[in-house]
Design a protein around this motif. Structure first.
Motif, PDB file in Angstrom:
ATOM      1  N   PHE A   1       0.859  -1.200  -0.118  1.00 40.37           N
ATOM      2  CA  PHE A   1      -0.075  -0.196  -0.079  1.00 40.37           C
ATOM      3  C   PHE A   1       0.794   0.899  -0.078  1.00 40.37           C
ATOM      4  O   PHE A   1       0.506   2.198  -0.661  1.00 40.37           O
ATOM      5  CB  PHE A   1      -0.908  -0.107   1.160  1.00 40.37           C
ATOM      6  CG  PHE A   1      -1.727   1.336   1.279  1.00 40.37           C
ATOM      7  CD1 PHE A   1      -2.852   1.408   0.380  1.00 40.37           C
ATOM      8  CD2 PHE A   1      -1.513   2.310   2.176  1.00 40.37           C
ATOM      9  CE1 PHE A   1      -3.593   2.719   0.655  1.00 40.37           C
ATOM     10  CE2 PHE A   1      -2.332   3.368   2.379  1.00 40.37           C
ATOM     11  CZ  PHE A   1      -3.376   3.619   1.355  1.00 40.37           C
ATOM     12  N   GLU A   2       1.911   1.145   0.720  1.00 39.58           N
ATOM     13  CA  GLU A   2       2.984   2.312   0.911  1.00 39.58           C
ATOM     14  C   GLU A   2       3.410   2.817  -0.577  1.00 39.58           C
ATOM     15  O   GLU A   2       3.641   3.984  -0.751  1.00 39.58           O
ATOM     16  CB  GLU A   2       3.915   2.143   1.772  1.00 39.58           C
ATOM     17  CG  GLU A   2       3.528   2.030   3.304  1.00 39.58           C
ATOM     18  CD  GLU A   2       3.220   0.726   3.587  1.00 39.58           C
ATOM     19  OE1 GLU A   2       3.474  -0.462   2.687  1.00 39.58           O
ATOM     20  OE2 GLU A   2       2.547   0.657   4.630  1.00 39.58           O
ATOM     21  N   THR A   3       3.402   1.992  -1.384  1.00 36.84           N
ATOM     22  CA  THR A   3       4.137   2.007  -2.882  1.00 36.84           C
ATOM     23  C   THR A   3       2.972   2.715  -3.542  1.00 36.84           C
ATOM     24  O   THR A   3       3.356   3.677  -4.558  1.00 36.84           O
ATOM     25  CB  THR A   3       4.141   0.865  -3.610  1.00 36.84           C
ATOM     26  OG1 THR A   3       5.052   0.163  -2.715  1.00 36.84           O
ATOM     27  CG2 THR A   3       4.993   0.943  -4.981  1.00 36.84           C
ATOM     28  N   PHE A   4       1.701   2.625  -3.379  1.00 35.60           N
ATOM     29  CA  PHE A   4       0.618   3.339  -4.164  1.00 35.60           C
ATOM     30  C   PHE A   4       0.190   4.497  -3.563  1.00 35.60           C
ATOM     31  O   PHE A   4      -0.563   5.390  -4.461  1.00 35.60           O
ATOM     32  CB  PHE A   4      -0.537   2.202  -4.492  1.00 35.60           C
ATOM     33  CG  PHE A   4      -0.050   1.229  -5.159  1.00 35.60           C
ATOM     34  CD1 PHE A   4       0.211   1.334  -6.696  1.00 35.60           C
ATOM     35  CD2 PHE A   4       0.241  -0.205  -4.729  1.00 35.60           C
ATOM     36  CE1 PHE A   4       0.591   0.172  -7.473  1.00 35.60           C
ATOM     37  CE2 PHE A   4       0.633  -1.277  -5.529  1.00 35.60           C
ATOM     38  CZ  PHE A   4       0.893  -0.883  -7.043  1.00 35.60           C
ATOM     39  N   PHE A   5       0.207   4.569  -2.053  1.00 39.44           N
ATOM     40  CA  PHE A   5      -0.627   6.073  -1.610  1.00 39.44           C
ATOM     41  C   PHE A   5       0.082   7.232  -2.194  1.00 39.44           C
ATOM     42  O   PHE A   5      -0.798   8.018  -2.381  1.00 39.44           O
ATOM     43  CB  PHE A   5      -0.295   5.757   0.006  1.00 39.44           C
ATOM     44  CG  PHE A   5      -1.083   6.770   0.592  1.00 39.44           C
ATOM     45  CD1 PHE A   5      -2.319   6.811   0.863  1.00 39.44           C
ATOM     46  CD2 PHE A   5      -0.386   7.919   1.083  1.00 39.44           C
ATOM     47  CE1 PHE A   5      -3.108   7.691   1.478  1.00 39.44           C
ATOM     48  CE2 PHE A   5      -0.950   8.854   1.957  1.00 39.44           C
ATOM     49  CZ  PHE A   5      -2.428   8.829   1.814  1.00 39.44           C
ATOM     50  N   PRO A   6       1.257   7.251  -2.152  1.00 39.37           N
ATOM     51  CA  PRO A   6       1.749   8.544  -3.017  1.00 39.37           C
ATOM     52  C   PRO A   6       1.174   8.913  -4.464  1.00 39.37           C
ATOM     53  O   PRO A   6       0.730   9.960  -4.706  1.00 39.37           O
ATOM     54  CB  PRO A   6       3.270   8.213  -3.217  1.00 39.37           C
ATOM     55  CG  PRO A   6       3.718   7.534  -2.100  1.00 39.37           C
ATOM     56  CD  PRO A   6       2.457   6.601  -2.073  1.00 39.37           C
ATOM     57  N   LEU A   7       0.748   7.727  -5.097  1.00 38.34           N
ATOM     58  CA  LEU A   7       0.219   7.931  -6.404  1.00 38.34           C
ATOM     59  C   LEU A   7      -1.428   8.546  -6.224  1.00 38.34           C
ATOM     60  O   LEU A   7      -2.016   9.281  -6.986  1.00 38.34           O
ATOM     61  CB  LEU A   7       0.277   6.584  -7.255  1.00 38.34           C
ATOM     62  CG  LEU A   7       1.707   6.121  -7.569  1.00 38.34           C
ATOM     63  CD1 LEU A   7       1.749   4.979  -8.167  1.00 38.34           C
ATOM     64  CD2 LEU A   7       2.490   7.350  -8.195  1.00 38.34           C
ATOM     65  N   ILE A   8      -1.917   7.979  -5.069  1.00 41.34           N
ATOM     66  CA  ILE A   8      -3.168   8.370  -4.822  1.00 41.34           C
ATOM     67  C   ILE A   8      -3.137   9.901  -4.449  1.00 41.34           C
ATOM     68  O   ILE A   8      -4.179  10.421  -4.788  1.00 41.34           O
ATOM     69  CB  ILE A   8      -3.962   7.456  -3.466  1.00 41.34           C
ATOM     70  CG1 ILE A   8      -4.100   6.235  -4.128  1.00 41.34           C
ATOM     71  CG2 ILE A   8      -5.294   8.096  -3.023  1.00 41.34           C
ATOM     72  CD1 ILE A   8      -4.223   5.021  -2.887  1.00 41.34           C
ATOM     73  N   VAL A   9      -2.355  10.351  -3.753  1.00 39.21           N
ATOM     74  CA  VAL A   9      -2.374  11.754  -3.410  1.00 39.21           C
ATOM     75  C   VAL A   9      -1.827  12.503  -4.602  1.00 39.21           C
ATOM     76  O   VAL A   9      -2.321  13.573  -4.727  1.00 39.21           O
ATOM     77  CB  VAL A   9      -1.247  12.099  -2.146  1.00 39.21           C
ATOM     78  CG1 VAL A   9      -1.090  13.197  -1.753  1.00 39.21           C
ATOM     79  CG2 VAL A   9      -1.562  11.113  -0.919  1.00 39.21           C
ATOM     80  N   LEU A  10      -0.868  11.910  -5.524  1.00 43.98           N
ATOM     81  CA  LEU A  10      -0.646  12.715  -6.738  1.00 43.98           C
ATOM     82  C   LEU A  10      -2.043  12.654  -7.626  1.00 43.98           C
ATOM     83  O   LEU A  10      -2.041  13.966  -8.151  1.00 43.98           O
ATOM     84  CB  LEU A  10       0.203  11.884  -7.395  1.00 43.98           C
ATOM     85  CG  LEU A  10       0.698  12.252  -8.898  1.00 43.98           C
ATOM     86  CD1 LEU A  10       1.190  13.653  -8.667  1.00 43.98           C
ATOM     87  CD2 LEU A  10       1.610  11.482  -9.443  1.00 43.98           C
ATOM     88  N   ALA A  11      -2.834  11.983  -7.576  1.00 45.97           N
ATOM     89  CA  ALA A  11      -4.091  12.196  -8.089  1.00 45.97           C
ATOM     90  C   ALA A  11      -5.047  13.197  -7.493  1.00 45.97           C
ATOM     91  O   ALA A  11      -5.462  14.108  -8.327  1.00 45.97           O
ATOM     92  CB  ALA A  11      -5.009  11.113  -8.193  1.00 45.97           C
ATOM     93  N   VAL A  12      -4.998  13.341  -6.460  1.00 40.03           N
ATOM     94  CA  VAL A  12      -5.565  14.691  -5.747  1.00 40.03           C
ATOM     95  C   VAL A  12      -4.984  15.932  -6.312  1.00 40.03           C
ATOM     96  O   VAL A  12      -5.550  16.780  -6.592  1.00 40.03           O
ATOM     97  CB  VAL A  12      -5.625  14.426  -4.036  1.00 40.03           C
ATOM     98  CG1 VAL A  12      -6.233  15.516  -3.530  1.00 40.03           C
ATOM     99  CG2 VAL A  12      -6.492  13.241  -3.667  1.00 40.03           C
ATOM    100  N   LEU A  13      -3.604  15.702  -6.223  1.00 35.55           N
ATOM    101  CA  LEU A  13      -2.823  17.129  -6.497  1.00 35.55           C
ATOM    102  C   LEU A  13      -3.168  17.408  -7.903  1.00 35.55           C
ATOM    103  O   LEU A  13      -3.347  18.475  -8.323  1.00 35.55           O
ATOM    104  CB  LEU A  13      -1.232  16.666  -6.450  1.00 35.55           C
ATOM    105  CG  LEU A  13      -0.480  17.737  -7.013  1.00 35.55           C
ATOM    106  CD1 LEU A  13      -0.586  19.130  -5.911  1.00 35.55           C
ATOM    107  CD2 LEU A  13       1.121  17.500  -7.002  1.00 35.55           C
ATOM    108  N   MET A  14      -3.337  16.225  -8.882  1.00 32.52           N
ATOM    109  CA  MET A  14      -3.477  16.498 -10.271  1.00 32.52           C
ATOM    110  C   MET A  14      -5.025  17.313 -10.393  1.00 32.52           C
ATOM    111  O   MET A  14      -5.198  18.220 -11.253  1.00 32.52           O
ATOM    112  CB  MET A  14      -3.635  15.375 -11.176  1.00 32.52           C
ATOM    113  CG  MET A  14      -2.132  14.875 -11.294  1.00 32.52           C
ATOM    114  SD  MET A  14      -1.183  15.801 -11.895  1.00 32.52           S
ATOM    115  CE  MET A  14      -0.251  16.710 -10.772  1.00 32.52           C
ATOM    116  N   VAL A  15      -5.980  16.903  -9.524  1.00 27.94           N
ATOM    117  CA  VAL A  15      -7.364  17.378  -9.371  1.00 27.94           C
ATOM    118  C   VAL A  15      -7.126  19.005  -9.117  1.00 27.94           C
ATOM    119  O   VAL A  15      -7.722  19.893  -9.794  1.00 27.94           O
ATOM    120  CB  VAL A  15      -8.290  16.820  -8.769  1.00 27.94           C
ATOM    121  CG1 VAL A  15      -9.583  17.443  -8.345  1.00 27.94           C
ATOM    122  CG2 VAL A  15      -8.514  15.372  -9.040  1.00 27.94           C
TER     123      VAL A  15
END
Length: 130
Positions: free
Chosen positions: A99-113
């Motif tokens: 999960f720690e590998t993917f969590f920054p990518l989830i936050v990146l998606a929020v940043l892109m919004v």
């Protein structure tokens, strides 16, 4: 609800989440033993974690200040993008797929919004001023 208002709501919702995740939480927890161990576990020296927190706080301040220069906002968005991508890569290199590998990518998606609706909102404002 009109498009301009929707754009502003989406921008501020995403930006406030980034502010909380990348500004408030690191500021409050960066000196804890758990945070220091997390930086060490990834192979980074302690001073790197301290510098990272300082730049995160500066970055979120720039993102939430409406009158901040656009060029600074672009640098803040770019800095956070690199931060999230490299955090994901670091976690993958050290721990594999978790999960720690993917969590920054989830936050990146929020940043892109936030980024997309920042530009949509500023385009509407520029059109109204012309």
């Amino acid at each position: 609800m009109n498009s301009s208002k929707t754009n502003r709501i989406l921008f501020w919702s995403a930006t406030i989440l980034i502010f909380l995740f990348e500004g408030v939480m690191p500021a409050l927890t960066s000196q804890t033993a758990l945070a220091k161990e997390g930086i060490r576990h990834l192979g980074y020296p302690e001073y790197f974690g301290n510098a990272l927190v300082a730049f995160k706080i500066l970055g979120v301040i720039i993102l939430i200040l409406p009158k901040a220069p656009k060029r600074l906002k672009e640098w803040a968005y770019a800095g956070f993008t690199f931060d999230f991508l490299f955090a994901s890569i670091s976690h993958f290199a050290v721990d594999g797929l978790h999960f720690e590998t993917f969590f920054p990518l989830i936050v990146l998606a929020v940043l892109m919004v936030s980024y997309i609706f920042y530009h949509k909102s500023s385009t509407v404002i520029n059109l109204k001023n012309n």
